[in-house]
Each structure stands twice: as C-alpha cells, then as structure tokens.
Write an enzyme that holds these catalytic residues in place. Structure first.
Site, PDB file in Angstrom:
ATOM      1  N   TRP A   1       2.416  -4.561  -7.176  1.00  0.00           N
ATOM      2  CA  TRP A   1       0.949  -4.468  -7.005  1.00  0.00           C
ATOM      3  C   TRP A   1       0.014  -5.405  -7.747  1.00  0.00           C
ATOM      4  O   TRP A   1      -0.822  -6.008  -6.924  1.00  0.00           O
ATOM      5  CB  TRP A   1       0.197  -2.973  -7.468  1.00  0.00           C
ATOM      6  CG  TRP A   1       0.845  -1.965  -6.454  1.00  0.00           C
ATOM      7  CD1 TRP A   1       1.462  -0.800  -6.626  1.00  0.00           C
ATOM      8  CD2 TRP A   1       0.404  -1.925  -5.232  1.00  0.00           C
ATOM      9  NE1 TRP A   1       1.654   0.017  -5.494  1.00  0.00           N
ATOM     10  CE2 TRP A   1       1.065  -0.649  -4.781  1.00  0.00           C
ATOM     11  CE3 TRP A   1      -0.471  -2.498  -4.290  1.00  0.00           C
ATOM     12  CZ2 TRP A   1       0.783  -0.099  -3.079  1.00  0.00           C
ATOM     13  CZ3 TRP A   1      -0.602  -2.150  -2.829  1.00  0.00           C
ATOM     14  CH2 TRP A   1       0.027  -0.833  -2.377  1.00  0.00           C
TER      15      TRP A   1
ATOM     16  N   ASP B   1      -6.578  -2.415 -12.041  1.00  0.00           N
ATOM     17  CA  ASP B   1      -6.182  -1.663 -11.397  1.00  0.00           C
ATOM     18  C   ASP B   1      -5.408  -0.455 -11.834  1.00  0.00           C
ATOM     19  O   ASP B   1      -4.519  -0.514 -12.080  1.00  0.00           O
ATOM     20  CB  ASP B   1      -5.198  -2.223 -10.071  1.00  0.00           C
ATOM     21  CG  ASP B   1      -4.817  -1.411  -9.100  1.00  0.00           C
ATOM     22  OD1 ASP B   1      -5.167  -0.178  -8.924  1.00  0.00           O
ATOM     23  OD2 ASP B   1      -4.095  -1.870  -8.274  1.00  0.00           O
TER      24      ASP B   1
ATOM     25  N   LYS C   1      -3.944   9.355  -5.502  1.00  0.00           N
ATOM     26  CA  LYS C   1      -2.823   9.458  -6.609  1.00  0.00           C
ATOM     27  C   LYS C   1      -3.266  10.562  -7.560  1.00  0.00           C
ATOM     28  O   LYS C   1      -2.385  11.423  -7.370  1.00  0.00           O
ATOM     29  CB  LYS C   1      -2.573   8.366  -7.290  1.00  0.00           C
ATOM     30  CG  LYS C   1      -2.485   6.714  -6.482  1.00  0.00           C
ATOM     31  CD  LYS C   1      -1.457   6.627  -5.391  1.00  0.00           C
ATOM     32  CE  LYS C   1      -1.653   5.510  -4.449  1.00  0.00           C
ATOM     33  NZ  LYS C   1      -1.554   4.083  -4.925  1.00  0.00           N
TER      34      LYS C   1
HETATM   35  C1  LIG Z   1      -1.391   2.852  -3.944  1.00  0.00           C
HETATM   36  C2  LIG Z   1      -1.716   1.704  -4.817  1.00  0.00           C
HETATM   37  C3  LIG Z   1      -2.520   0.540  -4.222  1.00  0.00           C
HETATM   38  C4  LIG Z   1      -3.079   0.677  -2.755  1.00  0.00           C
HETATM   39  O1  LIG Z   1      -3.957   1.386  -2.548  1.00  0.00           O
HETATM   40  P1  LIG Z   1      -4.815   1.301  -1.084  1.00  0.00           P
HETATM   41  O2  LIG Z   1      -5.781   2.592  -1.315  1.00  0.00           O
HETATM   42  O3  LIG Z   1      -3.573   1.622  -0.200  1.00  0.00           O
HETATM   43  O4  LIG Z   1      -5.553   0.117  -0.977  1.00  0.00           O
HETATM   44  C5  LIG Z   1      -2.831  -0.643  -5.128  1.00  0.00           C
HETATM   45  N1  LIG Z   1      -2.411  -0.433  -6.672  1.00  0.00           N
HETATM   46  C6  LIG Z   1      -1.869   0.439  -7.057  1.00  0.00           C
HETATM   47  C7  LIG Z   1      -1.653   0.331  -8.444  1.00  0.00           C
HETATM   48  C8  LIG Z   1      -1.608   1.619  -6.214  1.00  0.00           C
HETATM   49  O5  LIG Z   1      -0.931   2.650  -6.988  1.00  0.00           O
END
Ligand SMILES: *Cc1c(COP(=O)(O)O)cnc(C)c1O
Length: 360
Positions: free
Chosen positions: A102, A172, A196
């Site tokens: 990521w 993030d 999540k």
């Molecule tokens: C799931 C996830 C993403 C992607 O998220 P989207 O909603 O598909 O844009 C990005 N970073 C992390 C750490 C994630 O767990």
C-alpha cells in the site's frame, strides 16, 4: 439465519447489532417517514446524523482543536493523489516510507505531483519489518512524510509514532483506524477508507490539521480540495450519506464498548491467540518480525501450498470465509478488525490445530 465468521480484508465484517439497527430503521428513520438513503444531505435529519457522526469520531479518536474532520469519497487510493495535490505545493517534494504494497502504491501515485524521496523501504526484505527510524533518510525540506500505519497485505504495523520534527506526518490508516488509541496531535493528516474498521465502502475519512489547508496545487479538483471541503463541512458535493449513517452507528457501538482502550485490548487479545498458535506450529508460519506484527491483518502460510484449496474448503464448511491471502503474496490472511469477535479467532485457531494434526 446463519452468520459466518468473515475474515475479509475489506469491505469487512460489521457488528451485528449495527446491522440490526440499520434494518429496523431502513424504511422509516425515527419517524421521518424516510430511509436515511432517501434524505436530502442538507435536510435537518441528515445534518443531525452527519454532525453526530463527526462528533463521535472526534471524541473516540481524541481529535484536538485545530483539526478538521472531512467525509470524502475516492477511498485511500483516491487519497494517494489527493494528498500530494493538496500538500505537495509547500516545497514540491515529499518523503515516503515504503513498508508494503500500500505505501509503495502511495509513493508511486505521488510522483505525478512532485518529487518523491523514498526515505526508507523494507522491500528488500519482502516487507517483513518496519525500518527503524534511525535508518530513515528524511529530507528536512519535505512538504510531508507519508507512512502507512498498517499494511493490510503484508501484515506489518507501526507500533510507534515516527518523529518528523516540523515536517507534517501523513498516515494512511485505512486498516487500523479506530483499532487502538493514537495521538492525533503527532500527525498533520490521517486518512482512510471506512470499509475496514468503520463501515461500508464509499466513505473516506480525512483528519487534517488546519495549517495544512489552502496549499492545494491549482490542478486540484474542487471536490478534492481539503480547504474547500473544510469550509463546506464536507458538503461541497453530496457526501456518501448512507455510509456516514452506518459509520455513526458503528462509532456509537464502539463507544458503548469502551472506546479505543477497550478496542485495543480486544484486538491485542485476538491477535495474540493467533500469533501464539502460529509461532508454535510446525505447519503454519507468519514471517513478520514480532515487534512489527499487525493486530488487524494476520497473513500465514501452510507448509505445503498444495493444501491451500483443501484448507479453504474446510474453513468454509466451518463457517469461516475470506481467508485466502492477497493474490500478490499467496497463502492465507485472517483480517481480525474490531468487529471480529474473539469467538471467530478461537474457532479459527481450533481449525488450524485440527488441520495441522491431520495434515502435518
Ligand atoms: C484497503 C486499503 C487501501 C485501498 O482502499 P480503497 O478504498 O480501495 O481506495 C489503501 N490503503 C490501505 C492501507 C488499505 O488497507
């Protein structure tokens, strides 16, 4: 009705009590005669839901004065571009710490908007640990330092907060937001998709320090401009109203359970159960450095990958789903977010034991 133990990495399992309440309120939200889905985002009913959700998030995360909460769209992948568009302008360059798929993706996307310095990377060791801060090569003139607090695919997580001095720290937190107490004051900006740990997909949470507003590059679309959204209380465009409503129900539920300390205890207990088993197994393994292991996403591999399909089939038959690992790394992965009850992890460990006994 039978509900499964859903180990999906996202969209992910939600508290059953929340789903029941949403079902009860589906046709008529508190006497309004409407579903939340049907409400004007500027009507008093939805405005109250929006405000309550924002207040709960501030309370639970301990967001201090001087920060704005934005409810946006585009997900964390959208933010990979939206963050540099809004912040890169300060100096035209930013530091990225690459600890998994990521953060690697974030760094790649940012290159469109400025110079990206990879301050540290664990790619050489297959993303199995977080590089020590003493090894980072930070640029004091960077517009910001970007990290991913929890790598959902690799299962590595920051259990400490980097020190970046005057340079704003950007994280993030898609897959570990609201899973434990954090010191928001140490961050310039926090973002994450809701799907999540908070609610349905479609909602992106952004927590941004006031002094970082107003730096957007001229190419930034208005709907993705943090200052414009902050001034409009996230209503410059129509926000994802139903996702905000569900997020509000989840936040209320988490508050009733005791907030961030209680979540952290619950999550650590679940993770410990699973890691303790994996560490003592000669059939299953998790390769992540112990001090950097995620309490949200636990990847693991069978000794013989020819048994993967049989393993997944047996899990499904026991009501445990979505255990297949990410396609880029293979193996298995158990995502054990806030809403995964300890009973789910107990059932998984019991199954792992039995599978090892019959195949090990
Ligand atoms: C799931 C996830 C993403 C992607 O998220 P989207 O909603 O598909 O844009 C990005 N970073 C992390 C750490 C994630 O767990």
């Amino acid at each position: 009705m039978t509900r499964v133990f859903n180990f999906s990495p996202g969209p992910a399992t939600l508290p059953e009590a929340v789903l029941r309440q949403a079902a009860d309120e589906m046709l008529d939200w508190r006497g309004s005669g409407m579903s939340v889905m049907e409400m004007s985002h500027r009507g008093k009913e939805f405005m109250s839901i929006h405000a309550e959700t924002e207040d709960l998030l501030k309370e639970l995360m301990g967001i201090p004065a001087g920060y704005k909460v934005l409810f946006m769209q585009g997900g964390a992948i959208g933010e990979n571009a939206i963050v540099p568009m809004n912040l890169m302008g300060a100096s035209g360059r930013a530091d990225y710490v690459v600890t998994g798929d990521w953060s690697k993706k974030s760094a790649k996307e940012a290159k469109t908007y400025g110079a990206v310095n990879i301050a540290a990377s664990s790619e050489g060791s297959k993303f199995n640990a977080i590089p020590k801060q003493s090894e980072w090569k930070l640029d004091p003139g960077a517009a910001y330092v970007h990290i991913c607090s929890n790598e959902t695919i690799g299962g590595v997580q920051f259990h400490w907060t980097p020190e970046t001095g005057k340079v704003p720290l950007v994280a993030d937190m898609s897959s570990d937001i609201l899973s434990r107490p954090i010191d928001v004051g140490k961050y310039g900006l926090i973002y994450g998709g809701a799907q999540k740990n908070i609610g349905p997909s479609g909602l992106t949470i952004v927590v941004v320090r006031d002094d970082l507003l107003g730096r957007a590059l001229p190419v930034t679309p208005s709907a993705f401009n943090y200052r414009i959204q902050a001034e409009a209380d996230s209503m410059y465009n129509t926000p994802p109203t139903y996702a905000i409503y569900i997020a509000g129900l989840v936040l209320k539920h988490v508050k009733a359970l005791g907030g961030m300390e209680a979540m952290a205890q619950h999550n650590r207990a679940k993770a410990k159960l699973l890691y303790d088993f994996l560490d003592n197994s000669r059939f299953f393994r998790n390769p992540v450095a112990k001090e950097d292991r995620s309490i949200m996403n636990v990847p693991f591999w069978l000794k013989d990958e020819a048994l993967d399909a049989e393993f997944l089939k047996g899990a499904q038959a026991r009501g445990m789903v979505q255990l297949k690992g990410h396609r880029s790394v293979g193996g298995m992965r158990a995502s054990i977010y806030n809403a995964m009850p300890i009973e789910g992890v107990q059932a998984l460990v019991q199954y792992l034991k039995e599978f090892e006994q019959s195949h090990g």
